[in-house]
Design an enzyme around this catalytic site. Sequence first.
Site, PDB file in Angstrom:
ATOM      1  N   ASP A 332       0.884  -1.136   0.000  1.00  0.00           N
ATOM      2  CA  ASP A 332       0.000   0.000   0.000  1.00  0.00           C
ATOM      3  C   ASP A 332       0.943   1.211   0.000  1.00  0.00           C
ATOM      4  O   ASP A 332       2.067   1.102   0.456  1.00  0.00           O
ATOM      5  CB  ASP A 332      -0.821  -0.080   1.290  1.00  0.00           C
ATOM      6  CG  ASP A 332      -1.726   1.092   1.472  1.00  0.00           C
ATOM      7  OD1 ASP A 332      -2.483   1.375   0.541  1.00  0.00           O
ATOM      8  OD2 ASP A 332      -1.683   1.717   2.546  1.00  0.00           O
ATOM      9  N   ASP A 530      -1.028  -0.252   6.034  1.00  0.00           N
ATOM     10  CA  ASP A 530      -0.973   0.424   7.331  1.00  0.00           C
ATOM     11  C   ASP A 530      -2.230   0.145   8.152  1.00  0.00           C
ATOM     12  O   ASP A 530      -2.417   0.692   9.215  1.00  0.00           O
ATOM     13  CB  ASP A 530      -0.744   1.922   7.171  1.00  0.00           C
ATOM     14  CG  ASP A 530      -1.819   2.575   6.320  1.00  0.00           C
ATOM     15  OD1 ASP A 530      -2.724   1.856   5.862  1.00  0.00           O
ATOM     16  OD2 ASP A 530      -1.751   3.791   6.122  1.00  0.00           O
ATOM     17  N   ASP A 534      -7.384  -0.911   4.575  1.00  0.00           N
ATOM     18  CA  ASP A 534      -6.946  -2.084   3.827  1.00  0.00           C
ATOM     19  C   ASP A 534      -7.012  -3.388   4.618  1.00  0.00           C
ATOM     20  O   ASP A 534      -6.423  -4.385   4.232  1.00  0.00           O
ATOM     21  CB  ASP A 534      -5.572  -1.879   3.190  1.00  0.00           C
ATOM     22  CG  ASP A 534      -4.570  -1.304   4.158  1.00  0.00           C
ATOM     23  OD1 ASP A 534      -4.762  -1.497   5.365  1.00  0.00           O
ATOM     24  OD2 ASP A 534      -3.611  -0.665   3.711  1.00  0.00           O
TER      25      ASP A 534
HETATM   26  P1  ADP Z   1      -3.733   4.460  -0.035  1.00  0.00           P
HETATM   27  O1  ADP Z   1      -4.021   3.310  -0.903  1.00  0.00           O
HETATM   28  O2  ADP Z   1      -2.725   5.379  -0.678  1.00  0.00           O
HETATM   29  O3  ADP Z   1      -3.348   4.085   1.349  1.00  0.00           O
HETATM   30  P2  ADP Z   1      -6.514   5.034   0.662  1.00  0.00           P
HETATM   31  O4  ADP Z   1      -7.192   3.864   0.052  1.00  0.00           O
HETATM   32  O5  ADP Z   1      -6.449   5.078   2.147  1.00  0.00           O
HETATM   33  O6  ADP Z   1      -5.061   5.324   0.051  1.00  0.00           O
HETATM   34  O7  ADP Z   1      -7.223   6.345   0.150  1.00  0.00           O
HETATM   35  C1  ADP Z   1      -7.274   6.604  -1.228  1.00  0.00           C
HETATM   36  C2  ADP Z   1      -7.614   8.016  -1.528  1.00  0.00           C
HETATM   37  O8  ADP Z   1      -8.906   8.319  -1.018  1.00  0.00           O
HETATM   38  C3  ADP Z   1      -6.681   9.005  -0.904  1.00  0.00           C
HETATM   39  O9  ADP Z   1      -5.572   9.266  -1.724  1.00  0.00           O
HETATM   40  C4  ADP Z   1      -7.584  10.232  -0.790  1.00  0.00           C
HETATM   41  O10 ADP Z   1      -7.612  10.941  -2.021  1.00  0.00           O
HETATM   42  C5  ADP Z   1      -8.952   9.648  -0.542  1.00  0.00           C
HETATM   43  N1  ADP Z   1      -9.273   9.596   0.883  1.00  0.00           N
HETATM   44  C6  ADP Z   1      -9.400   8.523   1.654  1.00  0.00           C
HETATM   45  N2  ADP Z   1      -9.732   8.831   2.905  1.00  0.00           N
HETATM   46  C7  ADP Z   1      -9.778  10.173   2.954  1.00  0.00           C
HETATM   47  C8  ADP Z   1     -10.058  11.138   3.975  1.00  0.00           C
HETATM   48  N3  ADP Z   1     -10.314  10.778   5.230  1.00  0.00           N
HETATM   49  N4  ADP Z   1     -10.022  12.442   3.632  1.00  0.00           N
HETATM   50  C9  ADP Z   1      -9.763  12.822   2.392  1.00  0.00           C
HETATM   51  N5  ADP Z   1      -9.477  11.982   1.394  1.00  0.00           N
HETATM   52  C10 ADP Z   1      -9.499  10.671   1.656  1.00  0.00           C
HETATM   53 MG    MG Z   2      -3.675   3.227   3.152  1.00  0.00          MG
END
Ligand code: ADP
Ligand code: MG
Length: 637
Positions: A332, A530, A534
Amino acid sequence: MMNRKQCKMLTRILIAVIMTACLQFIDVGGWIRLSLYLMVYIIIGGDILLKAWKGIVNGRVFDENFLMAVATVGAFALAIYEKSGDYLEAIAVMLFYQIGEFFQSYAVGRSRRSIAALMDIRPDYANIEEDGIIVKIDPDDVEVGQVIVIQPGEKIPLDGIVISGESSLNMSALTGESLPREVGRGDEVISGSINLTGLLKVRTTKKFEDSTVSKILELVEDSASRKSKSENFIAKFARVYTPAVCYGALALAVLPPLFLMLFKGAPFDFSTFETWIYRALVFLVISCPCALVVSIPLSFFAGIGGASREGILVKGANILETLSKVKTVVFDKTGTLTKGVFEVNAFHDKEDKDLQERKARLLEYAALAESASSHPIGKSLQRAYGRDIDRTRITDLQEISGEGIMSVIDGQTVAVGNGKLMRRLMIEPCHCHIAGTIVHIAVNNVYAGHIVLGDEVKLSSEEAVADLYHSGVTMTVMLTGDRKDVAEQTARKLGIGEVYSQLLPADKVLRIEKILETSADSAKVAFVGDGINDAPVLSRADIGMAMGAIGSDAAIEAADVVLMDDDPRKIGKAIRISRKCLRIVWENIIMALGIKGICLILGIFGIVNMWLAIFADVGVMILAVLNAIRAMYVRKI
Ligand code: ADP
Ligand code: MG
């Protein structure tokens, strides 16, 4: 240090040795001699006979105790029949067997204790202040939100947030990291860390049973009971092997003499049987499987203990075994390869009027909407806002994982998230020319502007990826919900093989399933995340590793391996530790079966006598146990 059982065992061994030595100088024969030797035999082997008898009564006939009991009783009986007076052999077998048992129990106890010592993170008390006096209470009795006091040199008993004081913490028992960490007002602290320098007052955020320290202890204690496939293999093997050996010995005692009597004209009496019965008894002693039965669980136990000392928690022997076969590592991005600590780089408003004031409003809305989020983006926005949040202004709040937050603030609907969230609300997000993670904000379904966030790659990420290729991993993949340009830039910088961006948590699961499908059965897939958004992927992969997991319960629950600090280099290390452990297990299996195999063949031809047999048996066991303990030493791996 020995426990009481071991002390007793050692005493019995010593008494038997001394008595046996004395008997060598006493020249008596007949019944007196027999009863003296019998006495020593009972002292040293009484418990084995008893255990063997209990096994027979309980229907679990064939175990090591049975093998030893039959072999020694047989040897005694032969000596009586032959009137040779040579009872020493039977006693020697019991004696060495007990010495081996003693050694094994001592070694297992030691490695257990040293693991317990390194896991010596359980706090005994918590200090609370009552009328200016510090009172020690049971950590179990501390409520969430209560203030506890930690003096220099004390262990932090519960997770919480520092409300006053500054200090440095030693977290090496938790993370393997020996550099102290500085903490001050507002910082989160974790139970199990040792307060080194200053007085801290901490407001607890969790009960003791939910605190990091309890979770870790639970995890390590449970891990010992989860068996690996190799262990199951040995258990099954022993179930078949021991009876087979017994029937083999019976055949050896009966068939060759019958053959000799019928076809070779050997005399038709017991003397023809004598040699073969003796060989059969030797056969029993040699084939005792205790080296394997003991050393394999011990190897896994030592491997898990060694790993936890390095800040790598492995949830069971089966996981250590799978870990050793990992060929693909899927990452991730946010919080795993990057720090997950975003800096606000720019604000872009829809109209460019009253910039300063509107910027402040954007950030305020963003921070309010994110006030309950544990996502790195949410936390970073709260930090950037920097002021206390008046929660009464928020009347509704919903986090849509992988997209952002929908909320009602001051009676207005506020959406904070990425392009996907905006499009879901039928709002066309404004394109931004600055590279970075974009957080769009819409108020009452009208686009209000966006905040550009930048995240830094962890210093050790690049080394970690290179390190994986050196640890036998052949493919690395990155999955992220972030934008394509940011994702590809990061992957290129780190040398990651494949990138998939703009994925929702569910897309990540589908992607992992594709990867699992295309990889061979023996090539396992690990996912490192993390724990935020996920958890489903963590549990779907062959091995789920949670990073930065301290304090994140979801991750500790869902993951198979928990990396206590955020260092991605621990991934490669975990794999190498597991490989070392499995190598040791196989070394022991091959060594034990090899030596025993040779001795068995020699025994059938009468080349090995009972003395050699017991030496081989105990010797192999001691070697196997010593080798198993090596699995614990993984510091420099
Ligand atoms: P990653 O795979 O990089 O860990 P996530 O799946 O956690 O990312 O989130 C993907 C995207 O969704 C982030 O890049 C962001 O644009 C958006 N996102 C997720 N949660 C939030 C939040 N709490 N506030 C704002 N944007 C969010
Ligand atoms: Mg993440």
